[in-house]
Enzyme design. Structure first.
Site, PDB file in Angstrom:
ATOM      1  CE1 TYR A  51      65.968  37.039  20.757  1.00 15.48           C
ATOM      2  CE2 TYR A  51      66.285  38.013  22.937  1.00 15.48           C
ATOM      3  CZ  TYR A  51      65.463  37.711  21.861  1.00 15.48           C
ATOM      4  OH  TYR A  51      64.148  38.088  21.879  1.00 15.48           O
ATOM      5  CG  HIS A  81      57.035  44.271  18.941  1.00 11.10           C
ATOM      6  ND1 HIS A  81      57.550  43.791  17.770  1.00 11.10           N
ATOM      7  CD2 HIS A  81      57.319  43.339  19.889  1.00 11.10           C
ATOM      8  CE1 HIS A  81      58.125  42.618  17.995  1.00 11.10           C
ATOM      9  NE2 HIS A  81      57.986  42.316  19.271  1.00 11.10           N
ATOM     10  CG  ASN A 193      62.529  42.685  26.386  1.00  7.07           C
ATOM     11  OD1 ASN A 193      63.385  41.831  26.553  1.00  7.07           O
ATOM     12  ND2 ASN A 193      61.431  42.451  25.705  1.00  7.07           N
ATOM     13  CE1 TYR A 278      30.671  41.333  64.735  1.00  3.30           C
ATOM     14  CE2 TYR A 278      31.053  40.057  62.745  1.00  3.30           C
ATOM     15  CZ  TYR A 278      30.759  40.105  64.085  1.00  3.30           C
ATOM     16  OH  TYR A 278      30.553  38.947  64.782  1.00  3.30           O
ATOM     17  NE  ARG A 281      31.688  44.895  67.925  1.00  2.00           N
ATOM     18  CZ  ARG A 281      31.303  43.603  68.007  1.00  2.00           C
ATOM     19  NH1 ARG A 281      32.119  42.720  68.544  1.00  2.00           N
ATOM     20  NH2 ARG A 281      30.128  43.220  67.557  1.00  2.00           N
ATOM     21  CG  PHE A 326      61.173  39.525  29.810  1.00  2.40           C
ATOM     22  CD1 PHE A 326      60.281  38.484  29.988  1.00  2.40           C
ATOM     23  CD2 PHE A 326      62.347  39.276  29.111  1.00  2.40           C
ATOM     24  CE1 PHE A 326      60.529  37.219  29.482  1.00  2.40           C
ATOM     25  CE2 PHE A 326      62.608  38.007  28.593  1.00  2.40           C
ATOM     26  CZ  PHE A 326      61.683  36.976  28.786  1.00  2.40           C
ATOM     27  CD  GLU A 411      57.046  36.187  23.974  1.00  5.85           C
ATOM     28  OE1 GLU A 411      55.884  36.631  23.907  1.00  5.85           O
ATOM     29  OE2 GLU A 411      58.002  36.672  23.345  1.00  5.85           O
TER      30      GLU A 411
END
Length: 508
Positions: A51, A81, A193, A278, A281, A326, A411
């Site tokens: 792969y 991409h 990646n 507050y 303080r 990834f 995914e």
């Protein structure tokens, strides 16, 4: 330009901040690159189906690619991409991505050739920064779209910003004498990646938030003095009884920031006030918790910045193994923590501003205006701070709890780390402007206590403010003053003036 020696896998947060601030890098101990490349070459030569080397990607992993198409496969991967959108990432972030990606690949688990790492470092050294759209990554399978734009630019496709000028990538590479990168087996996948975009955004966010945090502590101490508040709540014995480390550190710093103030000594005895609100303080409790969050985020990001997060990974001879490094869930959680921290810094500061402009609470003129009524003073500056605080709250919804399946359900769970980290840039600017309003208002309030001085550590802060912002003797156009004060916060100048640097502590 400063050149930083960076050992892959062993950089510290301070190293990365130097890159954000403009340093370039020279990588050391890069001998592992060639060994991993040889393993990839051997797999290609033997025709072993692997792969990312000789297959399609994602849902197309079962498609075997012929050896003579492997270079085309990698080029097609990058071009297909590169579909990001939105504003370009800041140059400082792109520089950090280049350095971080180069260091990750140089660890020798990605199977790229040395020339790939050299292309990344060469672009950084030349100040040739790819134009990378900010949007398009879901923070899983790596920051695919933005890293594809970065890689495409090194291949001569897209745009590069060179010394402030946006040029066609091929032209920019020609000007710096760098050949367009031609990808070999697995290299395109290794480049796109990884979590380098989300991690760089989160690290840049952390660096900005740390400066805002320092300025908020300084502004908070100044407001205590300006409002004639008490430093008794910062007594270390109180903090030790609770034991929270951030609270202990913040209280000690606030106590030291106010120490030897003439204003404080003027009302130490016989003060009619029993307790402060507050927002004065409880600063150790709130800002201490923020400090601990920053520490947790810093620890996560320090690890992630050194990590190998592409896929598949070269683990040894004949071993190229698929995993899930990834997936950017650690970065997403860190970004969410930082977003919460930014919100609380701004929330607390806005409440102190409200005290400063309220004559009932402050004992000072309404809105700190001289001749109130004719002049409105800081009336609307407080409104601006309130608007920014609310905007940050709206932006702070946790990104990490969101997910949407992509790539035909291959995914099916994603982190959303990238836009979770990208929002930190604007949130930090918002918080910086809130602190800027507080600094302007607190400095104005101190004017009403003159000739008494505040502390030796805070007087230089006031002097720095007054170098850029005059006292508000009458209403004037305040936007430039706010911009100047915001710049002081984001630059870290206030921390230097008061001797406060939380990022250095986080980096230790």
């Amino acid at each position: 330009m400063t050149t930083l020696s960076l050992t892959p896998g062993k950089a510290c947060l301070a190293d990365w901040r130097h890159v954000i601030d403009g340093a370039t890098v020279a990588l050391t101990q890069t001998g592992a690159i060639a060994g991993a490349q040889a393993i990839v070459d051997d797999i290609v030569a033997k025709g072993i189906v692997t792969y990312g080397v000789n297959t399609g990607f994602g849902k197309l992993a079962s498609v075997r690619i012929a050896d003579n198409d492997l270079a085309t496969l990698q080029r097609n991967l990058i071009l297909s991409h590169a579909v990001g959108t939105g504003p370009a990432l800041p140059d400082s972030v792109v520089a950090l991505i280049l350095a971080m990606k180069a260091a990750s690949l140089a660890r020798g688990a990605s199977g790229v050739r040395p020339v790939v790492v050299e292309a990344l470092v060469g672009a950084l050294k030349a100040g040739a920064l790819p134009v990378v759209p900010a949007k398009g990554s879901v923070g899983a399978s790596g920051d695919l779209a933005p890293l594809a734009h970065l890689t495409a630019a090194l291949m001569g496709v897209g745009e590069i910003r060179l010394k402030g000028e946006v040029l066609p990538a091929a032209e920019a590479l020609k000007r710096i004498g760098q050949a367009p990168l031609a990808l070999s087996a697995k290299e395109g996948l290794a480049l796109i990646n990884g979590t380098q975009v989300s991690a760089s955004l989160a690290l840049a966010g952390l660096a900005s938030v740390a400066r805002v945090f320092d300025a908020a502590l300084i502004a908070g101490a100044l407001s205590v003095d300006a409002l004639k508040g008490s430093d008794t709540p910062f007594d270390p014995r109180i903090q030790q009884l609770r034991g929270q480390p951030g609270q202990i550190k913040v209280a000690a710093l606030l106590l030291d920031l106010i120490a030897k103030s003439e204003i404080r000594e003027s009302h130490r005895f016989g003060d009619s006030k029993v307790q402060d609100p507050y927002s004065l303080r409880c600063q150790p409790q709130v800002m201490g918790a923020v400090r601990d969050l920053l520490g947790n985020a810093a620890a996560t990001l320090a690890i992630e910045a050194n990590a190998v997060t592409d896929n598949p990974l070269v683990l040894g001879p004949g071993e190229i193994v698929s995993g899930g490094n990834f997936h950017a869930e650690p970065v997403a959680f860190a970004a969410d923590m930082l977003a919460m921290a930014i919100c609380e810094i701004g929330n607390l500061a806005e409440r102190r501003i409200a005290l400063l402009v309220d004559p009932v609470m402050s004992g000072l003129p309404p809105f700190l205006a001289r001749d109130a009524g004719l002049n409105s003073g800081f009336m609307i500056a407080q409104v601006t701070a309130a608007a920014l605080a609310s905007e940050n709250k709206q932006r702070a919804y946790p990104a990490s709890v969101d997910t949407i399946p992509t790539s035909a359900n291959q995914e099916d769970h994603v982190s959303m780390a990238t836009h979770g980290a990208f929002r930190l840039i604007e949130m930090a600017k918002n918080a910086a402007s809130i602190i800027a309003v507080e600094l302007m208002a607190a400095a104005e309030a101190i004017e009403h206590h003159r000739p008494l001085k505040t502390s030796p550590r805070l007087e230089p802060v006031l002097a720095l403010i007054r170098e850029r912002i005059a006292p508000l003797t009458e209403d004037r156009y305040l936007a430039p003053d706010l911009a100047a004060a915001t710049g002081l916060v984001l630059s870290g100048a206030l921390g230097k003036a008061a001797g406060v640097d939380s990022f250095a502590e986080l980096s230790a």
